[in-house]
Design a protein around this motif. Structure first.
Motif, short mmCIF file in Angstrom:
data_model
loop_
_atom_site.label_atom_id
_atom_site.label_comp_id
_atom_site.label_asym_id
_atom_site.label_seq_id
_atom_site.Cartn_x
_atom_site.Cartn_y
_atom_site.Cartn_z
N LYS A 12 41.91 32.05 23.35
CA LYS A 12 42.77 33.23 23.43
C LYS A 12 42.52 34.03 24.71
O LYS A 12 43.46 34.48 25.37
CB LYS A 12 42.52 34.10 22.20
CG LYS A 12 43.35 35.34 22.12
CD LYS A 12 43.02 36.10 20.84
CE LYS A 12 43.80 37.37 20.75
NZ LYS A 12 43.46 38.12 19.55
N ARG A 13 41.25 34.22 25.10
CA ARG A 13 40.94 35.01 26.30
C ARG A 13 41.36 34.29 27.58
O ARG A 13 41.63 34.91 28.58
CB ARG A 13 39.45 35.35 26.34
CG ARG A 13 39.07 36.36 25.26
CD ARG A 13 37.65 36.83 25.41
NE ARG A 13 37.39 37.51 26.65
CZ ARG A 13 37.62 38.80 26.89
NH1 ARG A 13 38.14 39.55 25.93
NH2 ARG A 13 37.35 39.34 28.05
N ARG A 14 41.43 32.97 27.52
CA ARG A 14 41.94 32.23 28.68
C ARG A 14 43.45 32.38 28.78
O ARG A 14 44.00 32.55 29.87
CB ARG A 14 41.56 30.75 28.57
CG ARG A 14 42.10 29.93 29.73
CD ARG A 14 41.63 28.48 29.62
NE ARG A 14 42.41 27.62 30.47
CZ ARG A 14 42.20 27.46 31.76
NH1 ARG A 14 41.24 28.12 32.36
NH2 ARG A 14 42.95 26.64 32.46
N THR A 19 39.36 35.85 30.83
CA THR A 19 38.10 35.16 31.08
C THR A 19 38.35 33.83 31.77
O THR A 19 39.20 33.06 31.34
CB THR A 19 37.34 34.90 29.75
OG1 THR A 19 37.14 36.14 29.09
CG2 THR A 19 36.01 34.24 30.00
N ASN A 20 37.59 33.58 32.82
CA ASN A 20 37.56 32.27 33.46
C ASN A 20 36.29 31.60 32.98
O ASN A 20 35.19 31.91 33.45
CB ASN A 20 37.58 32.42 34.98
CG ASN A 20 37.62 31.09 35.69
OD1 ASN A 20 37.25 30.06 35.14
ND2 ASN A 20 38.06 31.12 36.93
N ILE A 105 31.91 39.65 38.98
CA ILE A 105 33.04 40.55 39.20
C ILE A 105 34.27 40.14 38.40
O ILE A 105 35.33 40.70 38.55
CB ILE A 105 33.41 40.65 40.69
CG1 ILE A 105 33.79 39.31 41.28
CG2 ILE A 105 32.30 41.31 41.47
CD1 ILE A 105 34.36 39.39 42.67
N GLY A 106 34.10 39.15 37.52
CA GLY A 106 35.18 38.74 36.64
C GLY A 106 36.36 38.15 37.38
O GLY A 106 36.19 37.36 38.31
N LEU A 107 37.55 38.56 37.01
CA LEU A 107 38.76 38.04 37.62
C LEU A 107 39.22 38.86 38.82
O LEU A 107 40.28 38.59 39.39
CB LEU A 107 39.89 37.97 36.58
CG LEU A 107 39.63 37.02 35.40
CD1 LEU A 107 40.77 37.12 34.40
CD2 LEU A 107 39.46 35.60 35.87
N SER A 108 38.44 39.86 39.22
CA SER A 108 38.79 40.66 40.40
C SER A 108 38.70 39.80 41.66
O SER A 108 37.81 38.95 41.78
CB SER A 108 37.84 41.84 40.56
OG SER A 108 37.89 42.67 39.43
#
Length: 170
Positions: A12-14, A19-20, A105-108
């Motif tokens: 779901k988070r993808r 989330t990567n 830094i996540g998806l930034s």
């Protein structure tokens, strides 16, 4: 004909692009706590998080809006506020015995000399070891707030010393 489905539904988070999992796995395999830096519309959030099988555990956290408690009078989402937030979290983490972290830094998008890397510079200046290239840090003038207003540099020094008094080693 076969009646078995071969399609596998992604997480779901993808699907919601939050989330990567490939990058997350690489960060977790380092075995180090993650310095998670996120930016919102009004603030910058810096957290030190450790992996646990039951779910990630936040060890230390700080939000740039907390800088107002130390006398910060400017916006809480600029480069200077990011640096001070990283510095504050770094001092808190150092008190708890955390010496080395890896930046998340996540998806930034990683833009050199940005707020995210200013927060990492704050962690490094507080004494936390973070693998990095010095080229990504903003200039000292940008970090100290010379670009903001005339009294921002003196306020920066005041806030930094207040943070050191509260969270520094005793």
């Amino acid at each position: 004909m076969s009646q078995i489905s071969t399609y596998k539904m992604p997480f779901k988070r993808r699907l919601s692009q939050k989330t990567n999992y490939k990058k997350r796995l690489a960060l977790l395999q380092s075995g180090l706590p993650r310095a998670v830096v996120r930016k919102s519309n009004k603030s910058i959030i810096v957290q030190i998080i450790e992996y646990d099988k039951k779910g990630d555990k936040t060890i230390v956290s700080g939000v740039s809006t907390q800088l107002t408690d130390f006398g910060w009078k400017f916006f809480t989402k600029n480069i200077t506020a990011g640096y001070l937030t990283g510095y504050m979290v770094g001092l808190k983490a150092k008190k708890l015995g955390i010496k080395k972290v890896v930046l998340d830094i996540g998806l930034s998008t990683p833009v050199h000399k940005s707020r995210l890397f200013a927060s990492m510079k704050g962690l490094v200046d507080a004494g936390i070891e973070v693998p990095h290239d010095a080229e990504v840090f903003p200039s000292e003038d940008r970090i100290k707030g010379v670009h903001l207003k005339q009294n921002a540099k003196s306020l920066f020094d005041t806030v930094k010393s207040e943070i050191e008094k509260k969270f520094g080693e005793k």
